[in-house]
Design a protein around this motif. Structure first.
Motif, mmCIF file in Angstrom:
data_model
loop_
_atom_site.group_PDB
_atom_site.id
_atom_site.type_symbol
_atom_site.label_atom_id
_atom_site.label_comp_id
_atom_site.label_asym_id
_atom_site.label_seq_id
_atom_site.Cartn_x
_atom_site.Cartn_y
_atom_site.Cartn_z
ATOM 1 N N GLY A 1 -22.794 47.320 10.122
ATOM 2 C CA GLY A 1 -23.549 48.528 9.763
ATOM 3 C C GLY A 1 -24.971 48.473 10.282
ATOM 4 N N SER A 2 -25.619 47.302 10.145
ATOM 5 C CA SER A 2 -27.015 47.265 10.576
ATOM 6 C C SER A 2 -27.109 47.222 12.098
ATOM 7 N N GLU A 3 -26.123 46.618 12.772
ATOM 8 C CA GLU A 3 -26.108 46.669 14.247
ATOM 9 C C GLU A 3 -25.976 48.107 14.732
ATOM 10 N N ARG A 4 -25.103 48.858 14.045
ATOM 11 C CA ARG A 4 -24.884 50.246 14.467
ATOM 12 C C ARG A 4 -26.161 51.074 14.269
ATOM 13 N N ARG A 5 -26.843 50.824 13.145
ATOM 14 C CA ARG A 5 -28.105 51.552 12.894
ATOM 15 C C ARG A 5 -29.134 51.244 13.983
ATOM 16 N N GLN A 6 -29.202 49.962 14.362
ATOM 17 C CA GLN A 6 -30.171 49.573 15.403
ATOM 18 C C GLN A 6 -29.842 50.238 16.729
ATOM 19 N N THR A 7 -28.543 50.293 17.082
ATOM 20 C CA THR A 7 -28.144 50.940 18.335
ATOM 21 C C THR A 7 -28.542 52.408 18.330
ATOM 22 N N ARG A 8 -28.274 53.059 17.174
ATOM 23 C CA ARG A 8 -28.622 54.495 17.080
ATOM 24 C C ARG A 8 -30.119 54.701 17.247
ATOM 25 N N GLN A 9 -30.886 53.819 16.584
ATOM 26 C CA GLN A 9 -32.345 53.923 16.647
ATOM 27 C C GLN A 9 -32.819 53.737 18.085
ATOM 28 N N HIS A 10 -32.250 52.736 18.752
ATOM 29 C CA HIS A 10 -32.608 52.440 20.134
ATOM 30 C C HIS A 10 -32.304 53.641 21.016
ATOM 31 N N GLN A 11 -31.124 54.238 20.806
ATOM 32 C CA GLN A 11 -30.748 55.403 21.621
ATOM 33 C C GLN A 11 -31.696 56.563 21.367
ATOM 34 N N ALA A 12 -32.078 56.743 20.103
ATOM 35 C CA ALA A 12 -32.980 57.857 19.768
ATOM 36 C C ALA A 12 -34.341 57.645 20.430
ATOM 37 N N GLU A 13 -34.823 56.401 20.382
ATOM 38 C CA GLU A 13 -36.144 56.109 20.943
ATOM 39 C C GLU A 13 -36.163 56.190 22.463
ATOM 40 N N HIS A 14 -34.996 55.912 23.081
ATOM 41 C CA HIS A 14 -34.959 55.896 24.543
ATOM 42 C C HIS A 14 -34.271 57.124 25.122
ATOM 43 N N GLY A 15 -34.274 58.168 24.330
ATOM 44 C CA GLY A 15 -33.852 59.471 24.833
ATOM 45 C C GLY A 15 -32.379 59.621 25.107
ATOM 46 N N ARG A 16 -31.572 58.765 24.486
ATOM 47 C CA ARG A 16 -30.127 59.051 24.527
ATOM 48 C C ARG A 16 -29.372 58.333 23.406
#
Ligand code: ATP
Ligand code: MG
Length: 275
Positions: free
Chosen positions: A260-275
C-alpha cells in the motif's frame, strides 16, 4: 484515507474468512482502526468472531443494505459490533440471500454496498469485506466498493479456470463501475511444506498471468491451529501466538501495508512528475 479490501474467490473454502479475521486483527496490532464486513449469507466471519446467537446480532448488514437501497437514514454506528481483540464488525447472516435477490431489481444495484461503506468508512484506516464463494451480485458489490482485491488460493488446488473467470470479473468491474480497483494479489493459503504444490501453483500463476498478478511473498501454512480459531471466536494471535500460522499472518499483514505504501509513493511520484 481509508483503504477498502475485498477478499474474493468464488471457489469455496480457500481461506477468505480466516484471512479476513487474521489480516484484520493483524492490522489492529499494527495500530490501525479496522472494520470487517461480513458480506456472506453463510455468516462465517460473524460466527468465527464468536457472534453465534441471533441475539448477538441486533442489526445485520442485510438490514443496513436495505436501508441504503430505500434511502432511509441511519446512525453511522448502527449495527457495528466491537470484538474484544479491537476489530469492528458489521455482521452478516442468511438475510443477505434475500437482499442479494432484491438487489437485481434495484437502481444502482452494483453500488449499494459501496454507498453504505462510504457512509461509515471515515472512522477506519482499513475496511475488509469477506465475500461469499460466488461471483453473484454481492461479490460484484464488494468489488465495486473496494480499492483492492486479495485472492486467497488454497495451495493444493490448481485454480486455473476459476482464476481466469475471477480476473475477467475484476476487469469488467474496473471498466464499468470502479476504475480504481487494484489487484494486490494472490495469497497462497494452507501451504503444506511437505509438498511442492505451493511453489508449482505460484509458478503457474506467474507464468500464466505475469505482471498482472502479484503472488504475495508471504504464504500461510496448513495449520490445525488456524482451523481451530473459528470455533474459538478469536484470532490466531490470541489462540496460538507463537505458532507458524500467527507468524505467517503477521508477516502477510506487514506485506499488505508495504504494498500500500509503495503504491502511494508511486502515485505521488507520478503526480509530481506530470504523469
Ligand atoms: N491455514 C489453514 N490451515 C488449515 N486449515 C485452515 C487454514 N485456513 C483456514 N482453514 C480452515 O479451512 C476451512 C475454510 O477456510 P475459510 O472458511 O477461511 O475459507 P473461505 O474461503 O472463507 O470459505 P467459504 O468459501 O465457504 O466462505 C475452514 O474450516 C478453516 O478453519
Ligand atoms: Mg468464508
Amino acid at each position: 484515507m481509508t483503504k477498502v479490501f475485498a477478499l474474493a474467490n468464488q471457489k469455496g473454502g480457500v481461506g477468505k474468512t480466516t484471512t479476513a479475521v487474521n489480516l484484520g486483527i493483524g492490522l489492529v496490532k499494527e495500530g490501525k482502526k479496522v472494520l470487517l464486513v461480513d458480506a456472506d449469507a453463510q455468516g462465517n466471519l460473524t460466527d468465527s468472531l464468536g457472534y453465534r446467537e441471533p441475539d448477538s446480532i441486533p442489526v445485520s448488514l442485510a438490514t443496513l443494505l436495505v436501508k441504503t437501497m430505500m434511502e432511509e437514514s441511519y446512525d453511522s454506528q448502527e449495527g457495528i459490533l466491537q470484538h474484544q481483540e479491537g476489530v469492528a464488525l458489521i455482521p452478516g447472516n442468511i438475510e443477505l440471500s434475500a437482499v442479494e435477490v432484491s438487489l437485481v431489481n434495484t437502481m444502482s444495484r452494483e453500488t449499494i454496498l459501496r454507498s453504505y461503506i462510504d457512509q461509515v468508512k471515515s472512522d477506519y484506516d482499513y475496511v475488509l469485506i469477506d465475500c461469499m464463494p460466488s461471483l453473484g451480485m454481492l461479490t460484484i458489490n464488494a468489488l465495486a466498493a473496494a480499492d483492492s482485491v486479495i485472492i486467497p488460493v488454497q495451495a493444493h488446488y490448481l485454480p486455473a479456470k476459476g482464476m481466469a473467470q475471477l480476473l475477467q470479473t475484476i476487469a469488467r468491474v474496473r471498466r464499468q463501475i470502479n476504475p480504481k480497483l487494484a489487484l494486490d494479489g494472490v495469497l497462497l493459503t494452507m501451504v503444506d511444506s511437505r509438498t511442492n504444490f505451493a511453489k508449482d501453483i505460484a509458478h503457474v500463476l506467474r507464468h500464466e498471468y505475469g505482471d498482472k498478478l502479484r503472488v504475495f511473498q508471504d504464504e500461510i501454512p496448513l495449520s490445525i491451529r488456524a482451523a481451530e480459531t473459528s470455533a474459538k471466536g478469536k484470532s490466531i494471535y490470541a489462540h496460538d501466538p507463537n505458532g507458524q500460522a500467527a507468524k505467517a499472518y503477521m508477516a502477510f499483514t506487514k506485506e499488505v501495508q508495504r504494498i500500500g505504501s509503495e503504491r502511494r509513493q508511486t502515485r505521488q511520484h507520478q503526480a509530481e512528475h506530470g504523469r
